[in-house]
Design a protein around this motif. Structure first.
Motif, PDB file in Angstrom:
ATOM      1  N   PRO A  38       6.496  29.335  -3.847  1.00 15.18           N
ATOM      2  CA  PRO A  38       7.788  29.440  -3.165  1.00 15.18           C
ATOM      3  C   PRO A  38       8.704  30.414  -3.909  1.00 15.18           C
ATOM      4  CG  PRO A  38       7.166  27.141  -3.493  1.00 15.18           C
ATOM      5  CD  PRO A  38       6.222  27.952  -4.299  1.00 15.18           C
ATOM      6  N   TYR A 126      11.695  31.554   5.321  1.00 20.80           N
ATOM      7  CA  TYR A 126      12.103  30.298   4.717  1.00 20.80           C
ATOM      8  C   TYR A 126      11.678  30.319   3.245  1.00 20.80           C
ATOM      9  CZ  TYR A 126      12.861  28.642   9.462  1.00 20.80           C
ATOM     10  OH  TYR A 126      13.315  28.496  10.758  1.00 20.80           O
ATOM     11  N   CYS A 127      12.561  29.885   2.380  1.00 22.51           N
ATOM     12  CA  CYS A 127      12.337  30.043   0.936  1.00 22.51           C
ATOM     13  C   CYS A 127      11.218  29.166   0.391  1.00 22.51           C
ATOM     14  CB  CYS A 127      13.634  29.735   0.176  1.00 22.51           C
ATOM     15  SG  CYS A 127      15.001  30.843   0.595  1.00 22.51           S
ATOM     16  N   ASN A 128      10.823  28.122   1.133  1.00 27.60           N
ATOM     17  CA  ASN A 128       9.769  27.238   0.631  1.00 27.60           C
ATOM     18  C   ASN A 128       8.366  27.690   1.033  1.00 27.60           C
ATOM     19  OD1 ASN A 128       9.963  26.700   3.327  1.00 27.60           O
ATOM     20  ND2 ASN A 128      10.128  24.454   3.125  1.00 27.60           N
ATOM     21  N   GLU A 129       8.257  28.820   1.703  1.00 24.68           N
ATOM     22  CA  GLU A 129       6.944  29.350   2.063  1.00 24.68           C
ATOM     23  C   GLU A 129       6.224  29.846   0.805  1.00 24.68           C
ATOM     24  OE1 GLU A 129       7.062  32.272   5.151  1.00 24.68           O
ATOM     25  OE2 GLU A 129       8.511  31.142   6.358  1.00 24.68           O
ATOM     26  N   GLN A 130       4.902  29.813   0.870  1.00 26.89           N
ATOM     27  CA  GLN A 130       4.079  30.237  -0.266  1.00 26.89           C
ATOM     28  C   GLN A 130       3.671  31.718  -0.085  1.00 26.89           C
ATOM     29  OE1 GLN A 130       2.663  28.182  -2.887  1.00 26.89           O
ATOM     30  NE2 GLN A 130       3.855  26.391  -2.263  1.00 26.89           N
TER      31      GLN A 130
END
Length: 305
Positions: A38, A126-130
């Motif tokens: 992330p 989205y900031c939580n994407e890998q």
């Protein structure tokens, strides 16, 4: 300086850099770890191992990153995120680039999409994407100014980028004439300007100077120290001529002028003297012609008035 001499100096500088690389020094600005993560974790990783997530404040930096990307089938987190004031880089600078591929109002972190063929590759996510990350290494100054030149030293200065002001680092200054020497200057005061003096130089000598930003990181897994260095900024500077040389030149020049002046007076004197002697002979001849001719038998008392 002749072209072949310039080539020799550049080769010497390359040897200095190669020697540094052999001792565990990496010369690069951008790094591409393999592991996806992330955005927040990616930034922590980059700050721990390098400087930060990649910051692209100029078109030149954007183009340089596109040229350095090792693969065209991945997404890479950049150091760009959305705040209440708008899009902002991690060094506090506002976004000035306009290379959006597709603007997503819901995403608060930005990736660079290497698989897109167009030059516009920025995408809000989205900031939580890998995703993989682009880590920023040290940044050398864009330009270096020569503030003062003396017979044995030069004063240099350059601006410190906002990113580097928050990073512990130093600068390698390699100076080359017939040989190359590298000096290190540590940045400690948090200022936006760095000023140094390079001394013990030779008078009236042209130098090639290379200034590189350097960051040291310790790999906690292996306890190995990594020295990260950006490509150097290059400039030329020539030291002043020594006062002694000026004095010798002044004495020789004045002596030569005196010799020329004395020779000129000597020539004028002899020319005038020769013309004076010729004029005197001519006057004597004229006077002799005007006087009456006397024979030896004539006597003064026989002249009747």
């Amino acid at each position: 300086m002749f072209p072949n001499e310039m080539q020799i100096l550049q080769q010497l500088a390359v040897l200095v850099v190669c020697r540094s690389l052999a001792t565990g020094q990496i010369s690069s600005r951008y790094f591409f770890p393999q592991k996806p993560m992330p955005w927040v974790k990616g930034r922590e990783y980059c700050q721990s191992h390098f400087v930060d997530l990649a910051v692209l404040n100029t078109e030149e930096e954007y183009s340089a990153l596109l040229s350095a990307i090792p693969t065209n089938n991945a997404s890479f987190w950049l150091g760009l995120h959305k705040k209440s004031s708008g899009w902002e880089w991690t060094d506090g600078e506002q976004l000035r680039l306009t290379h959006w591929y597709n603007y997503n109002h819901e995403g608060h972190c930005v990736s660079l999409e290497a698989m897109f063929e167009e030059k516009d590759k920025l995408l809000a996510r989205y900031c939580n994407e890998q995703h993989r990350v682009v880590c920023q290494g040290p940044v050398s100054p864009q330009s270096v100014s020569v503030d003062f030149v003396n017979i044995d030293h030069v004063n240099l200065s350059w601006n410190i980028s906002a990113l580097m002001q928050t990073t512990s680092h130093y600068y390698n200054v390699t100076i080359c004439s017939f040989i190359c020497e590298t000096l290190s200057y540590f940045y400690t005061n948090g200022s936006s300007l760095m000023s140094i003096s390079v001394s013990n130089l030779s008078a009236a000598t042209e130098y090639f100077i290379y200034v590189s930003a350097v960051v040291i990181h310790l790999d906690h897994g292996t306890n190995r120290k990594w020295i990260l260095q950006d490509n150097p900024t290059t400039l030329k500077a020539k030291t002043a001529t020594s006062n002694k040389t000026h004095k010798i030149f002044f004495i020789v020049s004045n002596s030569f002028s005196l010799v020329l002046l004395a020779s000129s007076f000597w020539c004028i004197y002899h020319i005038v003297k020769k013309e004076t002697v010729q004029d005197t002979s001519s006057v004597d001849s004229t006077i002799a012609e005007l006087l009456p001719h006397r024979s030896g038998s004539e006597k003064l008392e026989n002249v009747i008035f």
